[in-house]
Design an enzyme around this catalytic site. Sequence first.
Site, PDB file in Angstrom:
ATOM      1  N   GLU A   1      56.226  34.905  43.427  1.00 50.88           N
ATOM      2  CA  GLU A   1      57.519  34.346  43.718  1.00 50.88           C
ATOM      3  C   GLU A   1      57.359  32.861  43.590  1.00 50.88           C
ATOM      4  OE1 GLU A   1      59.568  35.904  46.982  1.00 50.88           O
ATOM      5  OE2 GLU A   1      59.406  38.118  45.916  1.00 50.88           O
TER       6      GLU A   1
ATOM      7  N   ILE B   1      55.817  35.335  35.360  1.00 48.37           N
ATOM      8  CA  ILE B   1      55.755  36.858  35.101  1.00 48.37           C
ATOM      9  C   ILE B   1      55.380  36.926  33.395  1.00 48.37           C
ATOM     10  CG2 ILE B   1      56.855  39.131  35.153  1.00 48.37           C
ATOM     11  CD1 ILE B   1      56.246  37.837  37.866  1.00 48.37           C
TER      12      ILE B   1
ATOM     13  N   ILE C   1      30.521  20.389  21.340  1.00 48.39           N
ATOM     14  CA  ILE C   1      29.765  20.783  20.304  1.00 48.39           C
ATOM     15  C   ILE C   1      30.664  20.303  19.021  1.00 48.39           C
ATOM     16  CG2 ILE C   1      28.640  22.588  18.972  1.00 48.39           C
ATOM     17  CD1 ILE C   1      27.751  23.744  21.502  1.00 48.39           C
TER      18      ILE C   1
ATOM     19  N   GLY D   1      32.834  18.216  18.848  1.00 47.87           N
ATOM     20  CA  GLY D   1      32.816  16.774  18.774  1.00 47.87           C
ATOM     21  C   GLY D   1      34.529  16.621  18.552  1.00 47.87           C
TER      22      GLY D   1
ATOM     23  N   GLU E   1      46.027  36.262  38.967  1.00 44.68           N
ATOM     24  CA  GLU E   1      45.183  37.590  39.452  1.00 44.68           C
ATOM     25  C   GLU E   1      44.183  36.741  40.472  1.00 44.68           C
ATOM     26  OE1 GLU E   1      45.127  40.821  37.238  1.00 44.68           O
ATOM     27  OE2 GLU E   1      46.356  40.445  35.706  1.00 44.68           O
TER      28      GLU E   1
ATOM     29  N   THR F   1      43.358  33.325  42.576  1.00 49.75           N
ATOM     30  CA  THR F   1      42.383  32.163  42.202  1.00 49.75           C
ATOM     31  C   THR F   1      41.100  32.149  42.420  1.00 49.75           C
ATOM     32  OG1 THR F   1      42.717  31.002  44.587  1.00 49.75           O
ATOM     33  CG2 THR F   1      44.600  30.630  42.793  1.00 49.75           C
TER      34      THR F   1
ATOM     35  N   GLU G   1      39.285  30.413  44.039  1.00 55.64           N
ATOM     36  CA  GLU G   1      39.244  30.090  45.738  1.00 55.64           C
ATOM     37  C   GLU G   1      39.359  31.638  46.397  1.00 55.64           C
ATOM     38  OE1 GLU G   1      40.780  28.333  43.467  1.00 55.64           O
ATOM     39  OE2 GLU G   1      39.759  26.387  43.607  1.00 55.64           O
TER      40      GLU G   1
HETATM   41  N1  CAA Z   1      43.356  48.006  47.246  1.00 52.85           N
HETATM   42  C1  CAA Z   1      44.234  48.629  48.242  1.00 52.85           C
HETATM   43  N2  CAA Z   1      44.382  48.029  49.206  1.00 52.85           N
HETATM   44  C2  CAA Z   1      43.989  46.883  49.634  1.00 52.85           C
HETATM   45  C3  CAA Z   1      43.237  46.037  48.766  1.00 52.85           C
HETATM   46  C4  CAA Z   1      42.931  46.540  47.438  1.00 52.85           C
HETATM   47  N3  CAA Z   1      42.397  46.055  46.487  1.00 52.85           N
HETATM   48  N4  CAA Z   1      43.020  45.002  49.349  1.00 52.85           N
HETATM   49  C5  CAA Z   1      43.325  44.834  50.654  1.00 52.85           C
HETATM   50  N5  CAA Z   1      43.989  45.999  50.945  1.00 52.85           N
HETATM   51  C6  CAA Z   1      44.461  46.635  51.973  1.00 52.85           C
HETATM   52  C7  CAA Z   1      43.518  46.347  53.192  1.00 52.85           C
HETATM   53  O1  CAA Z   1      42.712  47.564  53.552  1.00 52.85           O
HETATM   54  C8  CAA Z   1      44.497  46.407  54.284  1.00 52.85           C
HETATM   55  O2  CAA Z   1      45.129  47.396  54.635  1.00 52.85           O
HETATM   56  P1  CAA Z   1      45.739  47.727  56.296  1.00 52.85           P
HETATM   57  O3  CAA Z   1      46.925  47.180  56.282  1.00 52.85           O
HETATM   58  O4  CAA Z   1      45.549  49.126  56.491  1.00 52.85           O
HETATM   59  O5  CAA Z   1      44.716  47.309  57.143  1.00 52.85           O
HETATM   60  C9  CAA Z   1      45.731  45.448  53.854  1.00 52.85           C
HETATM   61  O6  CAA Z   1      45.845  45.655  52.304  1.00 52.85           O
HETATM   62  C10 CAA Z   1      45.682  43.975  53.986  1.00 52.85           C
HETATM   63  O7  CAA Z   1      44.544  43.434  53.467  1.00 52.85           O
HETATM   64  P2  CAA Z   1      43.723  42.087  53.525  1.00 52.85           P
HETATM   65  O8  CAA Z   1      43.832  42.037  55.309  1.00 52.85           O
HETATM   66  O9  CAA Z   1      42.481  42.072  52.970  1.00 52.85           O
HETATM   67  O10 CAA Z   1      44.926  41.061  53.082  1.00 52.85           O
HETATM   68  P3  CAA Z   1      44.921  39.566  53.430  1.00 52.85           P
HETATM   69  O11 CAA Z   1      46.161  39.307  53.856  1.00 52.85           O
HETATM   70  O12 CAA Z   1      43.442  39.127  53.820  1.00 52.85           O
HETATM   71  O13 CAA Z   1      44.944  39.008  51.645  1.00 52.85           O
HETATM   72  C11 CAA Z   1      44.166  38.349  49.830  1.00 52.85           C
HETATM   73  C12 CAA Z   1      43.855  39.273  50.858  1.00 52.85           C
HETATM   74  C13 CAA Z   1      42.663  38.369  48.879  1.00 52.85           C
HETATM   75  C14 CAA Z   1      44.457  36.678  50.199  1.00 52.85           C
HETATM   76  C15 CAA Z   1      45.421  38.932  48.889  1.00 52.85           C
HETATM   77  O14 CAA Z   1      46.287  38.690  49.519  1.00 52.85           O
HETATM   78  C16 CAA Z   1      44.951  38.428  47.485  1.00 52.85           C
HETATM   79  O15 CAA Z   1      44.272  38.901  46.556  1.00 52.85           O
HETATM   80  N6  CAA Z   1      45.874  37.469  47.164  1.00 52.85           N
HETATM   81  C17 CAA Z   1      45.818  36.979  45.691  1.00 52.85           C
HETATM   82  C18 CAA Z   1      47.211  37.467  44.990  1.00 52.85           C
HETATM   83  C19 CAA Z   1      47.010  37.493  43.513  1.00 52.85           C
HETATM   84  O16 CAA Z   1      45.961  37.946  42.855  1.00 52.85           O
HETATM   85  N7  CAA Z   1      48.182  37.107  42.940  1.00 52.85           N
HETATM   86  C20 CAA Z   1      48.164  37.123  41.366  1.00 52.85           C
HETATM   87  C21 CAA Z   1      49.602  37.830  41.052  1.00 52.85           C
HETATM   88  S1  CAA Z   1      49.660  38.673  39.413  1.00 52.85           S
HETATM   89  C22 CAA Z   1      49.896  37.469  38.210  1.00 52.85           C
HETATM   90  O17 CAA Z   1      49.042  36.716  38.091  1.00 52.85           O
HETATM   91  C23 CAA Z   1      51.100  37.666  37.528  1.00 52.85           C
HETATM   92  C24 CAA Z   1      51.094  37.928  36.025  1.00 52.85           C
HETATM   93  O18 CAA Z   1      51.834  38.403  35.461  1.00 52.85           O
HETATM   94  C25 CAA Z   1      49.544  37.912  35.233  1.00 52.85           C
END
Ligand code: CAA
Length: 405
Positions: free
Chosen positions: A128, A158, A340, A342, A366, A368, A370
């Site tokens: 969002e 999106i 390469i 240039g 998908e 960053t 970081e």
């Molecule tokens: N699969 C399933 N469940 C998962 C999971 C996974 N890969 N990763 C985490 N979970 C679950 C955890 O087990 C946890 O479960 P419980 O509530 O039962 O404990 C819950 O989800 C919360 O997990 P985290 O504590 O790991 O979550 P977090 O708040 O620490 O967030 C994060 C982790 C890595 C920061 C995550 O939010 C993240 O990856 N953020 C980036 C988002 C992203 O990639 N956005 C891009 C969007 S798509 C796009 O780019 C658009 C397009 O059109 C291309």
Amino acid sequence: MIDFSLTEEQLAAAEMVREFAAKEVYPTIKEYDRKQEMNPDVLPRMAELGILGINIPVRYGGQGFDYITLGLVCEELERVDTTLRVVMSVHMGLNSMGILQWGTEEQKQRFLTPQAKGEKYAAFCLTEPGAGSDVAAMRSTARRDGDDYIINGEKMWISLATKADHFLWFAKTDPNAQPPHKGITAFMVTRDMPGVTSGDIHGKLGVRAGSTGWVHCDNVRVPAANRIGEEGEGFKIAMSCLDNGRYTVAAGATGLIRACLEDSVKYAQERHTFGKPIAQHQLVQQKLAWMQQWYDCARLLYLRVGWMKNQGIRNTREVSMAKWYATDHSFKAAHEAVQIHGAYGYSDEYDVERYLRNSRGAIIYEGTSEIHQLMQAGYVLGERKDKPLRCELPAYDPEFWQAEG
Ligand code: CAA
């Protein structure tokens, strides 16, 4: 047992896609990149060739190939142009594979089958304007109303926003949930629902021949039958879809490294300075050697993930590493490829200029780099552990995948 060989079927699928991309898309890519428009033939041809359902079981309208084939296909698509692979990331990785994993049998018939046949195009609506890395900060809401939900919200960045028919939409059914991610639920919103609008974003640095935009839901009435998974399961569904999307991004970025390497080798052998081809200068050789190293490492990392998916092994950690490594290094490879070439590399007379622009976005979307570094540190420190899910991505079973059903 470790087996690095690919099957004849996997290689044939990759070859088919390589030919399609080189013969049918490459000749006009510069024109569409300049116009900032998607070639209208791309999606219908990808559908016709079965690419949009390549690794979906035949019983759901797909081609019945395995997950490694999906990776190889993405590598071949992005070898020619990133916009082609982006289609696979959203249509297949982020949407169709999510339905394969979490959808009911009825939802698979209703959504997955037309998507795999390419009759309907699919997108993923998570991000969002104010919620990217911090998914749980989303403001989109879904309020229960009898047998329906009423969805309101704005999604941004999106891919296929103006082309897709099906949107996997994430919204808060419980905006007060603690922790906030537990209040998110997934829905399939379809373009024909009153209140759905979309538009393209122009002026992007890269992926200009692709469709990237916004989608809004204004009091959209969505039947409860379109809810994917249970209420509150949306965050896990989104993250598991990202485990598949990131796989396609990693494989695609590997193809981009290959493009940089192949184009640079060709140019370095043709271009002369100081009385010899620049390929004979050691600092150019060093760049070529780096690119080969980055390609090999990126390819091994994504193939490991493809293998894990085939076995039905959870790969959140490995796919994060593959995506992080491949996208960071595709940008580095494109930077070196421009160097390469240039001054020629600085204009769109050569493709490396486009590679450089196209490689940049994948370091943001998908997850960053970081976010991936934080995830990797979390695993190393033992602070991040993956819990089993109610629905895991099904392991590749050739009998099931290839049966008519
Ligand atoms: N699969 C399933 N469940 C998962 C999971 C996974 N890969 N990763 C985490 N979970 C679950 C955890 O087990 C946890 O479960 P419980 O509530 O039962 O404990 C819950 O989800 C919360 O997990 P985290 O504590 O790991 O979550 P977090 O708040 O620490 O967030 C994060 C982790 C890595 C920061 C995550 O939010 C993240 O990856 N953020 C980036 C988002 C992203 O990639 N956005 C891009 C969007 S798509 C796009 O780019 C658009 C397009 O059109 C291309």
